[in-house]
Design a protein around this motif. Structure first.
Motif, mmCIF file in Angstrom:
data_model
loop_
_atom_site.group_PDB
_atom_site.id
_atom_site.type_symbol
_atom_site.label_atom_id
_atom_site.label_comp_id
_atom_site.label_asym_id
_atom_site.label_seq_id
_atom_site.Cartn_x
_atom_site.Cartn_y
_atom_site.Cartn_z
ATOM 1 N N LEU A 85 0.833 -1.200 0.000
ATOM 2 C CA LEU A 85 0.000 0.000 0.000
ATOM 3 C C LEU A 85 0.870 1.252 0.000
ATOM 4 O O LEU A 85 0.574 2.245 0.663
ATOM 5 C CB LEU A 85 -0.915 0.003 1.239
ATOM 6 C CG LEU A 85 -1.908 -1.153 1.336
ATOM 7 C CD1 LEU A 85 -2.665 -1.087 2.645
ATOM 8 C CD2 LEU A 85 -2.875 -1.130 0.161
ATOM 9 N N SER A 86 1.947 1.201 -0.747
ATOM 10 C CA SER A 86 2.886 2.315 -0.829
ATOM 11 C C SER A 86 3.317 2.481 -2.283
ATOM 12 O O SER A 86 2.721 1.912 -3.194
ATOM 13 C CB SER A 86 4.099 2.042 0.064
ATOM 14 O OG SER A 86 4.890 0.994 -0.489
ATOM 15 N N SER A 87 4.385 3.241 -2.477
ATOM 16 C CA SER A 87 4.920 3.429 -3.830
ATOM 17 C C SER A 87 5.963 2.381 -4.182
ATOM 18 O O SER A 87 6.779 2.590 -5.077
ATOM 19 C CB SER A 87 5.533 4.826 -3.957
ATOM 20 O OG SER A 87 6.614 4.973 -3.042
ATOM 21 N N ALA A 88 5.955 1.248 -3.483
ATOM 22 C CA ALA A 88 6.960 0.209 -3.723
ATOM 23 C C ALA A 88 6.882 -0.376 -5.119
ATOM 24 O O ALA A 88 7.905 -0.607 -5.773
ATOM 25 C CB ALA A 88 6.831 -0.895 -2.672
ATOM 26 N N PHE A 89 5.667 -0.626 -5.610
ATOM 27 C CA PHE A 89 5.500 -1.330 -6.878
ATOM 28 C C PHE A 89 4.888 -0.466 -7.977
ATOM 29 O O PHE A 89 5.143 -0.706 -9.154
ATOM 30 C CB PHE A 89 4.650 -2.585 -6.660
ATOM 31 C CG PHE A 89 5.253 -3.538 -5.664
ATOM 32 C CD1 PHE A 89 6.358 -4.301 -6.002
ATOM 33 C CD2 PHE A 89 4.743 -3.650 -4.390
ATOM 34 C CE1 PHE A 89 6.936 -5.174 -5.102
ATOM 35 C CE2 PHE A 89 5.308 -4.513 -3.465
ATOM 36 C CZ PHE A 89 6.407 -5.277 -3.820
ATOM 37 N N VAL A 90 4.064 0.495 -7.596
ATOM 38 C CA VAL A 90 3.492 1.428 -8.576
ATOM 39 C C VAL A 90 3.469 2.821 -7.963
ATOM 40 O O VAL A 90 3.481 2.977 -6.734
ATOM 41 C CB VAL A 90 2.053 1.013 -8.995
ATOM 42 C CG1 VAL A 90 2.065 -0.314 -9.726
ATOM 43 C CG2 VAL A 90 1.131 0.965 -7.789
ATOM 44 N N LYS A 91 3.402 3.837 -8.793
ATOM 45 C CA LYS A 91 3.319 5.204 -8.299
ATOM 46 C C LYS A 91 1.960 5.423 -7.636
ATOM 47 O O LYS A 91 0.939 4.904 -8.088
ATOM 48 C CB LYS A 91 3.518 6.188 -9.445
ATOM 49 C CG LYS A 91 4.918 6.119 -10.060
ATOM 50 C CD LYS A 91 5.072 7.122 -11.192
ATOM 51 C CE LYS A 91 6.476 7.048 -11.777
ATOM 52 N NZ LYS A 91 6.670 8.008 -12.898
ATOM 53 N N THR A 92 1.977 6.211 -6.588
ATOM 54 C CA THR A 92 0.742 6.418 -5.824
ATOM 55 C C THR A 92 -0.329 7.141 -6.640
ATOM 56 O O THR A 92 -1.523 6.959 -6.388
ATOM 57 C CB THR A 92 1.033 7.213 -4.545
ATOM 58 O OG1 THR A 92 1.651 8.458 -4.881
ATOM 59 C CG2 THR A 92 1.955 6.439 -3.624
ATOM 60 N N ASP A 93 0.081 7.951 -7.624
ATOM 61 C CA ASP A 93 -0.937 8.684 -8.396
ATOM 62 C C ASP A 93 -1.687 7.802 -9.382
ATOM 63 O O ASP A 93 -2.617 8.263 -10.053
ATOM 64 C CB ASP A 93 -0.310 9.886 -9.115
ATOM 65 C CG ASP A 93 0.820 9.490 -10.050
ATOM 66 O OD1 ASP A 93 0.978 8.277 -10.334
ATOM 67 O OD2 ASP A 93 1.566 10.377 -10.500
ATOM 68 N N THR A 94 -1.308 6.525 -9.501
ATOM 69 C CA THR A 94 -2.058 5.590 -10.336
ATOM 70 C C THR A 94 -3.148 4.877 -9.546
ATOM 71 O O THR A 94 -3.931 4.120 -10.122
ATOM 72 C CB THR A 94 -1.122 4.537 -10.949
ATOM 73 O OG1 THR A 94 -0.540 3.739 -9.897
ATOM 74 C CG2 THR A 94 -0.004 5.194 -11.753
#
Length: 263
Positions: free
Chosen positions: A191-200
């Protein structure tokens, strides 16, 4: 002339005690090789999965491995730290603390031994994950100072979350319960920006993902390793780690006195 040698003797005794308990935890790790292998293998498999299976769909440029590695590093640290909850819970419930309290040592040293040994195991696992990442195409561009800063931040993160898991182990009713509570925290990197950008993400989830503790740490490590700016994230990253460490230490010490003191 008499007080000074006694004071030094106490300090030496504490150092010896800590080293004994650290050695005890490390020996347990060597005997439980399966857990150590899984703590390394699972993050590596996830990195390979996201790089080769999902990476093309997420980022068709082929640079997704450079994006995902910092998140995998923290995921690896989380898996490694979570075992401390089970180890501490086992010590708190099997009666061994009672035996330690009858000896002229500080029984809290057993918890510190678990934490320091976990830190050593996690740094080893992180090194293995980084080596595999380089083999699959990870190309960091940060300089030596950036790498030193990144390693320091990783150490601080591991230390904070290891103490958090240790505190969970002290309040859990059993090793199985401690493992379940610890497992819940392992969802934070997803639930972070680890795998995808948060704006997606959906709008309601963006705020959670952007403001939880893991995201600024990941973005800071990503920026340091890839030579990008970290000004927006580094203060939050260090602040979150220090806050978690302080709260976990206080919670853990209080829980230990409450449980061990009533035995």
């Amino acid at each position: 002339m008499i007080v000074k040698p006694v004071h030094n003797a106490k300090k030496t005794s504490l150092a010896v005690t800590q080293s004994v308990f650290i050695g005890r935890s490390l020996r347990h790790s060597l005997r439980n090789a399966d857990a150590m292998v899984m703590a390394i293998l699972l993050p590596v498999l996830l990195m390979l999965l996201f790089t080769y299976v999902f990476g093309g769909a997420i980022d068709s440029s082929g640079d997704y491995v450079n994006y995902v590695v910092p998140g995998i590093i923290l995921l690896c640290a989380g898996f490694g730290s979570s075992s401390v909850a089970v180890d501490v819970a086992q010590d708190m419930t099997n009666g061994i603390i009672d035996r330690f309290r009858t000896m002229p040592i500080r029984s809290i040293s057993v918890i510190t031994g678990h934490v320091v040994a976990s830190l050593a195991r996690n740094l080893l696992a992180t090194g293995v994950v980084l080596a595999v990442a380089l083999l699959v195409g990870f190309k960091p561009t940060g300089g030596l100072a950036d790498w030193i800063f990144a390693v320091g931040l990783i150490v601080l993160f591991i230390l904070a979350f290891t103490w958090l898991f240790a505190a969970i182990g002290m309040v859990a009713g059993s090793p199985a319960a401690a493992g379940s509570y610890g497992f819940a925290l392992l969802f934070l990197p997803y639930l972070s920006s680890a795998f995808v950008k948060t704006d997606t993400m959906p709008e309601w989830l963006q705020w959670i993902a952007s403001n939880q503790p893991i995201t600024p740490v990941i973005e800071s490590i990503r920026g340091l390793l890839m030579g990008a700016s970290i000004r927006e994230f580094i203060g939050w990253a260090i602040g979150w780690c220090l806050l978690i460490l302080l709260v976990s230490l206080l919670w853990g010490m209080w829980s230990f006195r409450r449980r061990a003191g009533r035995r």
